[in-house]
Design an enzyme around this catalytic site. Structure first.
Site, PDB file in Angstrom:
ATOM      1  N   SER A  51      36.817  49.866  40.896  1.00 57.58           N
ATOM      2  CA  SER A  51      35.315  49.759  41.713  1.00 57.58           C
ATOM      3  C   SER A  51      35.341  50.596  43.013  1.00 57.58           C
ATOM      4  CB  SER A  51      35.286  48.188  41.854  1.00 57.58           C
ATOM      5  OG  SER A  51      36.326  47.829  43.150  1.00 57.58           O
ATOM      6  N   HIS A 109      28.994  43.949  31.176  1.00 59.29           N
ATOM      7  CA  HIS A 109      29.741  43.479  32.377  1.00 59.29           C
ATOM      8  C   HIS A 109      29.852  41.767  32.261  1.00 59.29           C
ATOM      9  CE1 HIS A 109      29.475  47.126  34.794  1.00 59.29           C
ATOM     10  NE2 HIS A 109      29.010  47.860  33.487  1.00 59.29           N
ATOM     11  N   HIS A 114      28.834  38.287  37.006  1.00 58.17           N
ATOM     12  CA  HIS A 114      30.214  38.755  37.584  1.00 58.17           C
ATOM     13  C   HIS A 114      30.625  37.151  38.373  1.00 58.17           C
ATOM     14  CE1 HIS A 114      28.520  42.810  37.383  1.00 58.17           C
ATOM     15  NE2 HIS A 114      29.625  42.972  37.017  1.00 58.17           N
ATOM     16  N   ASP A 119      33.645  51.965  38.324  1.00 50.44           N
ATOM     17  CA  ASP A 119      33.021  50.866  37.969  1.00 50.44           C
ATOM     18  C   ASP A 119      31.948  50.564  39.262  1.00 50.44           C
ATOM     19  OD1 ASP A 119      32.262  48.674  36.630  1.00 50.44           O
ATOM     20  OD2 ASP A 119      33.864  47.220  37.782  1.00 50.44           O
ATOM     21  N   ASN A 142      33.462  44.466  29.940  1.00 53.26           N
ATOM     22  CA  ASN A 142      34.145  44.513  31.321  1.00 53.26           C
ATOM     23  C   ASN A 142      34.954  43.241  31.597  1.00 53.26           C
ATOM     24  OD1 ASN A 142      33.147  47.139  31.397  1.00 53.26           O
ATOM     25  ND2 ASN A 142      32.110  46.736  33.194  1.00 53.26           N
ATOM     26  N   ILE A 143      36.205  43.413  32.216  1.00 50.96           N
ATOM     27  CA  ILE A 143      36.865  42.144  32.312  1.00 50.96           C
ATOM     28  C   ILE A 143      37.691  42.343  33.758  1.00 50.96           C
ATOM     29  CG2 ILE A 143      38.549  40.403  31.661  1.00 50.96           C
ATOM     30  CD1 ILE A 143      37.710  40.665  28.797  1.00 50.96           C
ATOM     31  N   ASP A 144      37.444  41.642  34.744  1.00 50.47           N
ATOM     32  CA  ASP A 144      37.964  41.880  35.866  1.00 50.47           C
ATOM     33  C   ASP A 144      38.641  40.302  36.462  1.00 50.47           C
ATOM     34  OD1 ASP A 144      39.050  42.285  38.288  1.00 50.47           O
ATOM     35  OD2 ASP A 144      37.335  43.081  39.230  1.00 50.47           O
ATOM     36  N   SER A 145      37.635  39.337  36.379  1.00 51.96           N
ATOM     37  CA  SER A 145      37.897  38.116  37.081  1.00 51.96           C
ATOM     38  C   SER A 145      39.138  37.299  36.483  1.00 51.96           C
ATOM     39  CB  SER A 145      36.719  37.230  37.156  1.00 51.96           C
ATOM     40  OG  SER A 145      35.828  37.937  37.997  1.00 51.96           O
TER      41      SER A 145
END
Ligand code: G3H
Ligand code: 13P
Ligand code: ZN
Length: 331
Positions: free
Chosen positions: A56, A232, A189, A93, A275-278
């Site tokens: 990001s 996302h 998100h 991102d 999309n995977i971040d958390s």
């Protein structure tokens, strides 16, 4: 000018084509530091999965743009060292300006997202098109976004989601020339994707979120057959990690994510990037909190970042195998 091909990276074109045909999704995993990157590569090599490494704007600032270029090159070499040259994309991102996208392309990114979802339709098209023109000159892929996700993105804070309107997707994709389209069908998100009042409670008292709008996805798919769609906000917020965090001094209340069966279904449709971040953040935080609580005398970062990295790699490998379906699709 750094050419991503010289770093050993690829763009996402061939990956998406294969994923659409095979009915699976490529993981878009975010990273900010070395341990996260190591875990992603370990898991994707172990499961023989292609991967999109996501950075990001904030992550780029945190890690430093020059260091990132070497980290990406290091990731390619690390995969080789582990024995499998899986295809690796380096992706910006939620790029929020033409200048940021250009700067990433010039520094070795093989894919960028221009996110104009908070702008008017025409302004979104105008800037997206400019980004596409520059990116395509360098054989870099471009993801754009139509529709607004609820939750907090770096530059977009939306209380409510605005679903993507299927009647706009053909005009938007043909006028911008984008290679993939991020859509809004109910994901969001962060670790608190839905308010408790939007959810039902199951027998264990756990919040069950409303289902994704597969009807909208189907409509989009009909209008854009064979076109790569991106989802996302697709963390599942694993109970296991939320419980560890809360048992060790954390305060995550009403955390709720997207159920894995819904992501599996999306991946079998035209969604070819998830999309995977958390979930990665939760895994790291859970293991650090647990280690420090159990071993209060520990002060060597390797002693708590090591277990965090291990949990991350295990989680990513499981997602590739059991949720996204990207395992064994690298070659
Ligand atoms: O979609 C946003 C990603 O989770 C990146 O988050 O802007 O806090 O790095 P960040
Ligand atoms: P999550 O917050 O659900 O992990 O979403 C990440 C994302 O969409 C990155 O672009
Ligand atoms: Zn996102």
């Amino acid at each position: 000018m750094v050419d991503y091909k010289e770093l050993g990276l690829v763009n996402s074109k061939a990956m998406f084509k294969k994923a659409l045909k095979g009915g699976y999704a490529i993981p878009g995993y975010n990273f900010n530091n070395m341990e996260q990157l190591q875990a992603i590569i370990q898991a994707c090599v172990e499961t023989e999965s292609p991967v999109i490494l996501q950075v990001s704007k904030g992550a780029r600032k945190y890690a430093n743009q020059t260091i990132l270029r070497y980290m990406a090159e290091g990731a390619v070499q690390y995969a080789k060292e582990l024995g499998k040259e899986i295809p690796i994309v380096l992706h910006l991102d939620h790029g929020d300006s033409y200048e940021l996208c250009k700067s990433c392309i010039d520094m070795g990114f093989s894919s960028v997202m221009y996110d104009g979802s908070s702008l008017t339709y025409d302004k979104n098209i105008q800037i997206s098109k400019r980004v596409v023109e520059y990116a395509h000159k360098h054989d870099v892929s471009v993801e754009c976004e139509l529709g607004v996700l609820a939750g907090i993105e770096e530059h977009v804070k939306a209380e409510k989601s605005t679903y993507t309107q299927p009647e706009e997707v053909v005009d938007f994709s043909s006028r911008t020339g984008c290679d993939s389209l991020a859509i809004s069908i109910g994901t969001s998100h962060g670790a608190n994707k839905f308010k408790p009042e939007q959810c039902e409670r199951n027998e264990e008292g756990r919040l069950v979120p409303p289902p994704l709008r597969f009807d909208i996805l189907e409509e989009i798919q009909k209008k854009l057959p064979g076109f790569p769609i991106v989802l996302h906000g697709s963390s599942s917020v694993p109970k296991e990690f939320v419980d560890i965090i809360n048992a060790n001094g954390g305060g995550l209340k009403d955390a709720v994510g997207i159920p894995e069966d819904q992501l599996r279904k999306a991946a079998s449709m035209n969604v070819c990037k998830i999309n995977i971040d958390s979930d990665g953040r939760l895994a790291v935080t859970a293991m650090i909190r647990k280690t420090l609580a159990e071993k209060p005398a520990v002060f060597d970062p390797r002693k708590y970042l090591g277990p965090a990295r291990e949990a991350l790699a295990k989680m990513y490998a499981r997602k590739n195998r059991e949720v996204l379906g990207s395992a064994n699709k690298a070659f």
